[in-house]
Design an enzyme around this catalytic site. Structure first.
Site, short mmCIF file in Angstrom:
data_model
loop_
_atom_site.label_atom_id
_atom_site.label_comp_id
_atom_site.label_asym_id
_atom_site.label_seq_id
_atom_site.Cartn_x
_atom_site.Cartn_y
_atom_site.Cartn_z
N HIS A 102 76.80 7.46 21.82
CA HIS A 102 77.13 8.53 22.77
C HIS A 102 77.39 7.87 23.99
O HIS A 102 76.73 7.16 24.49
CB HIS A 102 76.17 9.51 23.10
CG HIS A 102 75.84 10.36 21.90
ND1 HIS A 102 76.76 11.13 21.24
CD2 HIS A 102 74.58 10.61 21.20
CE1 HIS A 102 76.14 11.91 20.19
NE2 HIS A 102 74.78 11.64 20.35
N CYS A 119 79.20 14.58 27.16
CA CYS A 119 78.90 13.68 26.27
C CYS A 119 80.21 13.25 25.22
O CYS A 119 80.61 14.23 24.57
CB CYS A 119 77.95 14.22 25.41
SG CYS A 119 77.36 12.96 23.83
N HIS A 129 67.37 9.08 19.68
CA HIS A 129 67.60 9.58 21.00
C HIS A 129 67.23 11.03 21.17
O HIS A 129 67.30 11.83 20.23
CB HIS A 129 68.88 9.36 21.60
CG HIS A 129 70.05 9.84 20.78
ND1 HIS A 129 70.26 9.22 19.57
CD2 HIS A 129 70.73 11.22 20.58
CE1 HIS A 129 71.37 9.94 19.03
NE2 HIS A 129 71.36 11.03 19.70
N HIS A 144 72.36 7.94 14.57
CA HIS A 144 73.60 8.07 13.76
C HIS A 144 74.32 6.76 14.18
O HIS A 144 74.07 6.26 15.13
CB HIS A 144 74.61 9.22 14.10
CG HIS A 144 74.28 9.86 15.47
ND1 HIS A 144 74.73 8.90 16.54
CD2 HIS A 144 73.83 10.88 15.89
CE1 HIS A 144 74.57 9.90 17.64
NE2 HIS A 144 73.94 10.99 17.48
N GLU A 184 67.16 12.33 16.82
CA GLU A 184 68.15 11.90 15.93
C GLU A 184 68.79 10.64 16.02
O GLU A 184 68.59 10.00 17.17
CB GLU A 184 69.40 12.88 15.73
CG GLU A 184 70.12 13.10 17.00
CD GLU A 184 71.30 13.91 16.99
OE1 GLU A 184 71.16 14.85 16.23
OE2 GLU A 184 72.41 13.75 17.67
#
Ligand code: MN
Length: 147
Positions: A67, A115, A101, A63, A61
């Site tokens: 992270h 995370c 990732h 975004h 995914e």
């Protein structure tokens, strides 16, 4: 103060619920759990612990939110953008905005990582067929990704 409990079954914390990583069928992944360690008023972040079972993997995914990851159990590999890295204990992984990732555990032990994310964040995007075709132009990535 919250006590940690480490066992062969997994790393857990007293009073912290162990959730399925995502809703089954919502996105492709295999054998991942999610625990929220810290969140709430006064903290603009959420600090989570994910555990990927042997042979498991997180969703491929991307975004807008980033992270900040630290591995605290086991070993595996991660794809971040165009790069695939072996990862192990206490390694740090930074996933920049809008960067593909995926984390994968080795076959013989779970991969556990902390995370850090923004509390308010956008929803993950899954790769389209075009995105996958683009990613697969790199043979290393083609071999690595699980979708
Ligand atoms: Mn993500």
């Amino acid at each position: 103060m919250t006590k940690n409990k480490r066992s062969a079954q997994g790393y857990t914390w007293e009073g912290v619920a162990v959730h399925a990583y995502k809703t089954e069928g919502q996105a492709p992944f295999k054998a991942v759990t999610r625990q929220v360690l810290f969140e709430g008023e006064g903290l603009a972040a959420q600090w989570r612990y994910f555990e990927v079972a042997p042979g498991g993997y997180t969703t491929l995914e991307r975004h807008q939110h980033v992270h900040a990851v630290m591995v605290i159990r086991g070993q595996g590999h991660c794809l971040v953008g165009e790069e695939i890295h072996p990862i192990g204990l206490f390694d740090l992984v930074w996933v920049p905005p809008l960067t593909w990732h995926q984390f994968q555990a080795t076959a013989d032990e779970p991969l556990g990582f902390l995370c850090l994310v923004n509390a308010e964040r956008d929803r993950p995007q899954l790769p389209s067929e075009d995105d996958l075709a683009e990613l697969r132009r790199n043979p290393h990535i083609a071999k690595f990704i699980r979708v």
